[in-house]
Design an enzyme around this catalytic site. Structure first.
Site, PDB file in Angstrom:
ATOM      1  N   ARG A   5       3.479 -11.496   2.836  1.00  0.00           N
ATOM      2  CA  ARG A   5       4.849 -11.676   2.386  1.00  0.00           C
ATOM      3  C   ARG A   5       5.771 -10.885   3.295  1.00  0.00           C
ATOM      4  NH1 ARG A   5       5.566  -6.617   0.453  1.00  0.00           N
ATOM      5  NH2 ARG A   5       3.840  -5.623  -0.655  1.00  0.00           N
ATOM      6  N   HIS A  27       1.346   7.970  -1.796  1.00  0.00           N
ATOM      7  CA  HIS A  27       0.994   6.677  -1.190  1.00  0.00           C
ATOM      8  C   HIS A  27       2.133   5.661  -1.241  1.00  0.00           C
ATOM      9  CE1 HIS A  27      -3.021   8.310  -1.053  1.00  0.00           C
ATOM     10  NE2 HIS A  27      -3.043   8.426  -2.354  1.00  0.00           N
ATOM     11  N   GLU A  69     -12.819   4.289   0.405  1.00  0.00           N
ATOM     12  CA  GLU A  69     -12.626   4.454   1.843  1.00  0.00           C
ATOM     13  C   GLU A  69     -12.745   5.923   2.223  1.00  0.00           C
ATOM     14  OE1 GLU A  69      -8.787   3.082   2.936  1.00  0.00           O
ATOM     15  OE2 GLU A  69      -9.354   0.975   3.006  1.00  0.00           O
TER      16      GLU A  69
END
Length: 634
Positions: A297, A235, A200
């Site tokens: 979830r 992250h 990305e």
């Protein structure tokens, strides 16, 4: 309505689910490994079943054992929590095939959103904007390198099956790509059993905005507004809040509508999160916000959404799984106030955030805080699982009210004797940029060591400790500072002059001599006297354990003499040096894998590898001597 529920998880999320289930009159069944035999979720459940050895791959990740436990206890449904098998489509299918209710997304939705490349293609077809990048099938290093070069640096390498910050690397230049790719693939394979990646474009002023969505089996899908999870380290989320600071109503409406479209595109049922990356260089704008991925979830940070909406998301999950429609329509949902959550971990920020497992002898939280935890005094943080101790949540009518409250909650809570990231969390909340809402995912990295350095106790802390220990004063002569006491390791004063009362105390194992006539200057300092005579004093989130006896810290100064010790149990992935090699300060010596993460150990100073005991593939225990570096001359 479901009458009995097995929770296929552990830790704070298992306790969280048990709490709601009990309030709904639902009987609960816990599962546990050897390491969790005495865990809080086991003690809280109505029934508990042992499912195997401590490693998750032999217990919590074994679907057959969990389904067998549900069948043997008469449980009607299985709630997977988050992590482990929560986004495993095969497990969801096996649960249904066994005649049990699956409290989660459908296998179709899990598969559709489980692989980041396929999910982005699907979202693009549904009209949801996606981040520029490479999602191709060709996984050869040469092709991936070429695509990264074409996109332009910096780029982000992400595991296709990744999550939780694992299998992810930011690459600044073409020359660094090959090494980053190899490391990312190794970590992805170890964590997810799949080493495929996507590339990305890395957004230079990125904000992590995510939207809570919820669907039912009657075709209804709503959103419960957005969360901001931009404050991250490597992250991984550190601080989460809702709503997102700086979000105007028009942008909110556009992003939340895109999230609902995304959920409807996969016929979504249950709780899910649509994650977006926003280029915030010009503020939050809908046309500069792109889909990243969907988590099929419940999220770790779901409490902040609950705090601003008044909704119990676990209750909604159980009702939807029972076949009921969503309890509220979109027009019945609104934002009330602001909430911020901090993740409290047993880890040492001053040592690169290495996990700090061990027994929790002292634990206390501010009575006003919402605390989600599975750790109580006397419990231990295991080396086998994520080292989270608790999530601490504050709500306020305004963002700053919530922020200040959370700082106070952290400052007036304590955990010991193991190291935690509590002071780090406090300093993050105190940052001027965070106060102003000027946050992005690189803020912590840019701030640097100021957030992580261990602070020795201030004079205010020592004065507070001295006053609390006043009944133990020793009749010492007046003392003053000199080099001899430094050499002897005493931080304080040397004997000399008129006789006064003074006290020798130990703070986190370091000796201090303090005066008996210390002023009462403890305003703003939190202190707590424990039954065993330990005094805990906290300042700016940093907790100091004071005693009148010496404590030992096996890890203190471990590298001062060049000894490279294993910071935790793990496996040696690679060894970059040989005995006799000359090394420079900061040079990579070896890579250790522990808790599914890679940890690089480096040379503490210039010198020579005098001893090397590590070999690739070897399992090592905590504080094992892996290597020893002898200082170079000069």
């Amino acid at each position: 309505m479901i009458r009995s529920l097995l929770i296929a998880n552990r830790g704070e999320i298992a306790c969280r689910i048990i709490r709601t289930a009990r309030a709904m009159g639902i009987r609960t069944v816990a599962v546990y490994s050897d390491a969790d035999a005495g865990a809080l979720h086991v003690r809280q459940a109505d029934e508990a079943v042992h499912i195997g050895p401590s490693p998750a791959r032999e217990s919590y990740l074994v679907a057959d054992k969990i389904i067998a436990a549900a069948k043997s206890t008469g449980a009607e449904a299985i709630h997977p929590g988050y992590g482990f098998l929560s986004e495993n489509a095969e497990f969801a299918e096996a649960v249904a095939a066994a005649g049990l209710i699956w409290v989660g997304a459908t296998p179709y939705s899990i598969r559709a959103m489980g692989l980041k490349d396929a999910a982005k293609k699907l979202m693009a077809e549904a009209g949801v904007p996606v981040t520029p990048g490479y999602l191709g099938e060709d996984q050869s290093p040469a092709r991936l390198q070429a695509e990264a070069d074409a996109i332009g640096y910096p780029v982000l390498i992400k595991a296709v099956a990744g999550g939780g910050g694992k299998g992810m690397r930011r690459v600044e230049a073409s020359a660094d790509f090959a090494d980053a790719l190899a490391s990312c693939k190794r970590e992805a394979a170890a964590s997810f059993g799949d080493d495929r990646v996507l590339i990305e474009k890395y957004i230079l002023s990125p904000r992590h905005i995510e939207v809570q969505v919820f669907g039912d089996t009657h075709g209804n899908v709503v959103h419960l507004f957005e969360r901001d999870c931009s404050l991250q380290r490597r992250h991984q989320k550190v601080i989460e809040e809702a709503p997102a600071p700086g979000m105007d109503e028009a942008t909110r409406a556009a992003i939340c509508a895109a999230a609902v479209r995304a959920a409807k595109a996969v016929d979504y049922v249950g709780a899910g999160t649509i994650e977006f990356i926003a280029d915030a260089s010009e503020g939050l704008r809908a046309d500069r916000t792109w889909f990243m991925e969907m988590n099929t979830r419940l999220q770790v940070e779901h409490p902040v959404t609950e705090e601003i909406t008044g909704v119990d998301l676990v209750e909604w999950q159980l009702r939807v799984a029972s076949g009921e429609p969503l309890p509220k329509r979109q027009d019945e949902l609104s934002i009330d106030g602001h909430a911020i959550e901090a993740r409290l971990y047993a880890e040492d920020p001053a040592r690169g955030f290495l996990p700090s497992p061990g027994r929790v002898d002292y634990l206390g939280f501010h009575w006003e805080a919402r605390v989600e935890s599975a750790v109580e005094t006397g419990d231990s943080v295991s080396t086998f699982y994520d080292p989270m101790i608790a999530k601490v949540i504050a709500r306020g009518e305004t963002r700053d009210e919530a922020r200040v409250s959370l700082m106070r909650y952290l400052d007036e809570s304590f955990v010991g004797p193991l190291r935690t990231n509590k002071a780090f969390l406090y300093e993050c909340l105190a940052l001027e940029a965070f106060q102003n809402g000027a946050i992005d995912t690189g803020l912590i990295e840019r701030t640097g060591d100021a957030l992580t350095e261990y602070r020795a106790p201030s004079s205010l802390v020592l004065d507070t400790a001295a006053r609390r220990f006043r009944c133990d004063w020793l009749d010492w002569q007046d003392v003053e500072w000199n080099r001899r006491t430094m050499r002897e390791g005493l931080f304080g004063f040397r004997l000399n002059g008129a006789r006064r009362n003074a006290l020798m105390i130990y703070g986190n194992g370091t000796p201090y001599v303090v005066r008996a006539d210390s002023a009462d200057t403890s305003t703003g300092i939190c202190s707590n006297y424990e039954p065993d005579g330990t005094l805990i004093v906290t300042e700016r989130g940093e907790s100091y354990l004071f005693t009148t006896r010496r404590l030992t810290d096996a890890s203190a100064g471990a590298a001062a003499d060049g000894a490279i010790l294993s910071p935790m149990p793990g496996r040696v992935l690679s060894v970059e040096v040989a005995a006799g090699d000359a090394v420079s300060k900061g040079q990579k010596l070896l890579t250790l894998e522990a808790m599914k993460m890679e940890h690089m150990l480096t040379a503490p100073f210039d010198g020579t590898v005098a001893e090397l005991n590590a070999t690739a593939g070897a399992q090592v225990q905590v504080e094992a001597l892996l290597a020893r570096i002898e200082r170079g001359e000069g």
